[in-house]
Design a protein around this motif. Structure first.
Motif, PDB file in Angstrom:
ATOM      1  N   SER A  30     -21.473 -59.700 -32.710  1.00  0.00           N
ATOM      2  CA  SER A  30     -20.991 -59.374 -32.198  1.00  0.00           C
ATOM      3  C   SER A  30     -19.673 -60.231 -31.650  1.00  0.00           C
ATOM      4  CB  SER A  30     -22.211 -58.954 -30.953  1.00  0.00           C
ATOM      5  OG  SER A  30     -23.014 -59.794 -30.700  1.00  0.00           O
ATOM      6  N   GLY A  31     -20.521 -62.158 -32.294  1.00  0.00           N
ATOM      7  CA  GLY A  31     -19.276 -62.884 -32.007  1.00  0.00           C
ATOM      8  C   GLY A  31     -20.281 -63.519 -31.231  1.00  0.00           C
ATOM      9  N   GLY A  32     -21.689 -63.554 -30.854  1.00  0.00           N
ATOM     10  CA  GLY A  32     -22.304 -64.528 -29.571  1.00  0.00           C
ATOM     11  C   GLY A  32     -22.321 -65.832 -29.658  1.00  0.00           C
ATOM     12  N   PHE A  33     -22.667 -65.842 -30.813  1.00  0.00           N
ATOM     13  CA  PHE A  33     -22.603 -67.068 -30.910  1.00  0.00           C
ATOM     14  C   PHE A  33     -21.634 -68.506 -31.188  1.00  0.00           C
ATOM     15  CE2 PHE A  33     -26.605 -65.197 -33.170  1.00  0.00           C
ATOM     16  CZ  PHE A  33     -27.486 -66.033 -32.486  1.00  0.00           C
ATOM     17  N   GLU A  34     -20.408 -67.710 -31.871  1.00  0.00           N
ATOM     18  CA  GLU A  34     -19.590 -68.137 -31.751  1.00  0.00           C
ATOM     19  C   GLU A  34     -18.729 -68.775 -30.657  1.00  0.00           C
ATOM     20  OE1 GLU A  34     -15.766 -70.223 -32.917  1.00  0.00           O
ATOM     21  OE2 GLU A  34     -17.976 -69.727 -33.751  1.00  0.00           O
ATOM     22  N   TYR A  35     -18.806 -67.626 -29.268  1.00  0.00           N
ATOM     23  CA  TYR A  35     -18.726 -67.453 -28.041  1.00  0.00           C
ATOM     24  C   TYR A  35     -19.724 -68.111 -27.150  1.00  0.00           C
ATOM     25  CZ  TYR A  35     -18.105 -66.224 -22.963  1.00  0.00           C
ATOM     26  OH  TYR A  35     -18.059 -66.857 -21.375  1.00  0.00           O
ATOM     27  N   ALA A  36     -20.395 -68.503 -27.487  1.00  0.00           N
ATOM     28  CA  ALA A  36     -21.495 -69.269 -27.261  1.00  0.00           C
ATOM     29  C   ALA A  36     -21.542 -71.245 -27.392  1.00  0.00           C
ATOM     30  CB  ALA A  36     -22.643 -69.729 -27.299  1.00  0.00           C
ATOM     31  N   ARG A  37     -20.876 -71.711 -28.765  1.00  0.00           N
ATOM     32  CA  ARG A  37     -19.755 -72.295 -29.452  1.00  0.00           C
ATOM     33  C   ARG A  37     -18.723 -72.639 -28.275  1.00  0.00           C
ATOM     34  NH1 ARG A  37     -22.810 -71.687 -33.712  1.00  0.00           N
ATOM     35  NH2 ARG A  37     -21.632 -69.775 -35.005  1.00  0.00           N
ATOM     36  N   VAL A  38     -17.745 -72.307 -28.320  1.00  0.00           N
ATOM     37  CA  VAL A  38     -16.797 -72.231 -27.370  1.00  0.00           C
ATOM     38  C   VAL A  38     -16.862 -72.855 -25.977  1.00  0.00           C
ATOM     39  CG1 VAL A  38     -14.878 -71.528 -27.090  1.00  0.00           C
ATOM     40  CG2 VAL A  38     -15.371 -70.834 -28.917  1.00  0.00           C
ATOM     41  N   SER A  39     -18.040 -71.966 -25.858  1.00  0.00           N
ATOM     42  CA  SER A  39     -18.046 -72.095 -24.279  1.00  0.00           C
ATOM     43  C   SER A  39     -18.780 -73.516 -24.007  1.00  0.00           C
ATOM     44  CB  SER A  39     -19.222 -71.156 -23.131  1.00  0.00           C
ATOM     45  OG  SER A  39     -17.818 -69.818 -23.592  1.00  0.00           O
ATOM     46  N   GLY A  40     -19.375 -73.288 -24.786  1.00  0.00           N
ATOM     47  CA  GLY A  40     -20.775 -75.068 -24.508  1.00  0.00           C
ATOM     48  C   GLY A  40     -19.668 -76.234 -24.933  1.00  0.00           C
ATOM     49  N   GLU A  42     -15.878 -76.425 -24.095  1.00  0.00           N
ATOM     50  CA  GLU A  42     -15.286 -76.547 -22.881  1.00  0.00           C
ATOM     51  C   GLU A  42     -16.139 -76.966 -22.138  1.00  0.00           C
ATOM     52  OE1 GLU A  42     -14.576 -72.499 -22.224  1.00  0.00           O
ATOM     53  OE2 GLU A  42     -12.742 -72.592 -23.647  1.00  0.00           O
ATOM     54  N   PHE A  43     -17.292 -76.647 -21.509  1.00  0.00           N
ATOM     55  CA  PHE A  43     -18.730 -77.537 -20.913  1.00  0.00           C
ATOM     56  C   PHE A  43     -18.755 -79.063 -20.940  1.00  0.00           C
ATOM     57  CE2 PHE A  43     -19.977 -72.979 -19.295  1.00  0.00           C
ATOM     58  CZ  PHE A  43     -19.884 -73.571 -17.916  1.00  0.00           C
ATOM     59  N   ALA A  44     -18.882 -79.527 -22.856  1.00  0.00           N
ATOM     60  CA  ALA A  44     -19.010 -80.339 -22.311  1.00  0.00           C
ATOM     61  C   ALA A  44     -17.480 -81.564 -22.412  1.00  0.00           C
ATOM     62  CB  ALA A  44     -19.209 -80.107 -24.037  1.00  0.00           C
ATOM     63  N   GLU A  45     -16.512 -81.030 -22.549  1.00  0.00           N
ATOM     64  CA  GLU A  45     -15.304 -81.236 -22.461  1.00  0.00           C
ATOM     65  C   GLU A  45     -15.584 -81.630 -20.929  1.00  0.00           C
ATOM     66  OE1 GLU A  45     -10.298 -80.128 -22.676  1.00  0.00           O
ATOM     67  OE2 GLU A  45     -11.719 -79.970 -24.624  1.00  0.00           O
ATOM     68  N   ARG A  46     -14.731 -81.136 -20.112  1.00  0.00           N
ATOM     69  CA  ARG A  46     -15.203 -81.049 -19.083  1.00  0.00           C
ATOM     70  C   ARG A  46     -16.418 -81.958 -18.632  1.00  0.00           C
ATOM     71  NH1 ARG A  46     -15.543 -74.890 -16.649  1.00  0.00           N
ATOM     72  NH2 ARG A  46     -16.300 -76.400 -14.593  1.00  0.00           N
ATOM     73  N   SER A  62     -25.117 -93.598 -22.030  1.00  0.00           N
ATOM     74  CA  SER A  62     -26.351 -92.389 -22.549  1.00  0.00           C
ATOM     75  C   SER A  62     -25.726 -90.737 -22.311  1.00  0.00           C
ATOM     76  CB  SER A  62     -27.170 -92.678 -21.750  1.00  0.00           C
ATOM     77  OG  SER A  62     -27.984 -94.498 -22.439  1.00  0.00           O
ATOM     78  N   LEU A  63     -25.500 -90.453 -21.075  1.00  0.00           N
ATOM     79  CA  LEU A  63     -24.425 -89.795 -20.664  1.00  0.00           C
ATOM     80  C   LEU A  63     -23.742 -88.794 -21.959  1.00  0.00           C
ATOM     81  CD1 LEU A  63     -24.817 -89.153 -16.830  1.00  0.00           C
ATOM     82  CD2 LEU A  63     -26.926 -87.841 -18.175  1.00  0.00           C
ATOM     83  N   SER A  64     -23.311 -89.609 -21.707  1.00  0.00           N
ATOM     84  CA  SER A  64     -22.107 -89.181 -22.957  1.00  0.00           C
ATOM     85  C   SER A  64     -22.295 -89.199 -24.060  1.00  0.00           C
ATOM     86  CB  SER A  64     -20.933 -89.665 -22.972  1.00  0.00           C
ATOM     87  OG  SER A  64     -20.181 -89.835 -23.746  1.00  0.00           O
ATOM     88  N   ALA A  65     -23.468 -89.594 -24.794  1.00  0.00           N
ATOM     89  CA  ALA A  65     -23.972 -89.798 -26.041  1.00  0.00           C
ATOM     90  C   ALA A  65     -25.084 -88.267 -26.221  1.00  0.00           C
ATOM     91  CB  ALA A  65     -24.678 -91.668 -26.008  1.00  0.00           C
ATOM     92  N   SER A  66     -25.387 -88.028 -24.598  1.00  0.00           N
ATOM     93  CA  SER A  66     -26.549 -86.708 -24.908  1.00  0.00           C
ATOM     94  C   SER A  66     -25.610 -85.536 -24.919  1.00  0.00           C
ATOM     95  CB  SER A  66     -27.149 -86.885 -23.880  1.00  0.00           C
ATOM     96  OG  SER A  66     -28.086 -87.882 -23.426  1.00  0.00           O
ATOM     97  N   ILE A  67     -24.535 -85.663 -24.382  1.00  0.00           N
ATOM     98  CA  ILE A  67     -23.974 -84.541 -24.935  1.00  0.00           C
ATOM     99  C   ILE A  67     -22.739 -84.337 -26.221  1.00  0.00           C
ATOM    100  CG2 ILE A  67     -21.254 -83.467 -23.921  1.00  0.00           C
ATOM    101  CD1 ILE A  67     -21.930 -85.113 -20.993  1.00  0.00           C
ATOM    102  N   SER A  68     -22.801 -85.559 -26.196  1.00  0.00           N
ATOM    103  CA  SER A  68     -21.697 -85.397 -28.184  1.00  0.00           C
ATOM    104  C   SER A  68     -23.413 -84.812 -29.034  1.00  0.00           C
ATOM    105  CB  SER A  68     -21.513 -86.639 -28.405  1.00  0.00           C
ATOM    106  OG  SER A  68     -20.485 -86.779 -27.636  1.00  0.00           O
ATOM    107  N   TYR A  69     -24.129 -85.214 -28.715  1.00  0.00           N
ATOM    108  CA  TYR A  69     -25.106 -85.521 -29.511  1.00  0.00           C
ATOM    109  C   TYR A  69     -26.067 -83.554 -29.447  1.00  0.00           C
ATOM    110  CZ  TYR A  69     -30.683 -84.491 -31.234  1.00  0.00           C
ATOM    111  OH  TYR A  69     -31.781 -84.149 -31.626  1.00  0.00           O
ATOM    112  N   VAL A  70     -26.372 -83.068 -28.557  1.00  0.00           N
ATOM    113  CA  VAL A  70     -26.741 -81.401 -28.189  1.00  0.00           C
ATOM    114  C   VAL A  70     -25.260 -80.318 -28.551  1.00  0.00           C
ATOM    115  CG1 VAL A  70     -26.331 -79.986 -26.440  1.00  0.00           C
ATOM    116  CG2 VAL A  70     -27.771 -82.155 -25.886  1.00  0.00           C
ATOM    117  N   MET A  71     -24.085 -80.882 -29.076  1.00  0.00           N
ATOM    118  CA  MET A  71     -22.728 -80.241 -29.544  1.00  0.00           C
ATOM    119  C   MET A  71     -22.070 -80.043 -30.843  1.00  0.00           C
ATOM    120  SD  MET A  71     -21.753 -78.543 -26.758  1.00  0.00           S
ATOM    121  CE  MET A  71     -20.635 -77.597 -27.988  1.00  0.00           C
TER     122      MET A  71
END
Length: 75
Positions: A30-40, A42-46, A62-71
């Motif tokens: 249903s595209g749920g994983f792709e939707y989650a990746r795109v939304s994630g 967008e949140f990471a960019e913000r 450290s916070l910035s690196a954590s965001i990058s690591y998760v994505m």
């Protein structure tokens, strides 16, 4: 897997591997994983943008690196 089926599985104490595989496949189809990746993304960019207004400190980096690591880890 319908939403009700997913809710039932989340509440159940006896979920099988087949149950989980069926739900994962439906989410993928249903595209749920792709939707989650795109939304994630967008949140990471913000989040990165919000951090850019803060002083350049170890905590901010450290916070910035954590965001990058998760994505990167979940891409």
């Amino acid at each position: 897997a319908s939403r009700k089926e997913v809710e039932r599985l989340c509440e159940s104490e006896s979920v099988t591997d087949d149950d989980i595989a069926r739900v994962v496949q439906r989410v993928a189809d249903s595209g749920g994983f792709e939707y989650a990746r795109v939304s994630g993304g967008e949140f990471a960019e913000r989040a990165h943008h919000a951090l850019s207004d803060l002083p350049d400190t170890v905590a901010r980096r450290s916070l910035s690196a954590s965001i990058s690591y998760v994505m990167e880890r979940h891409s």
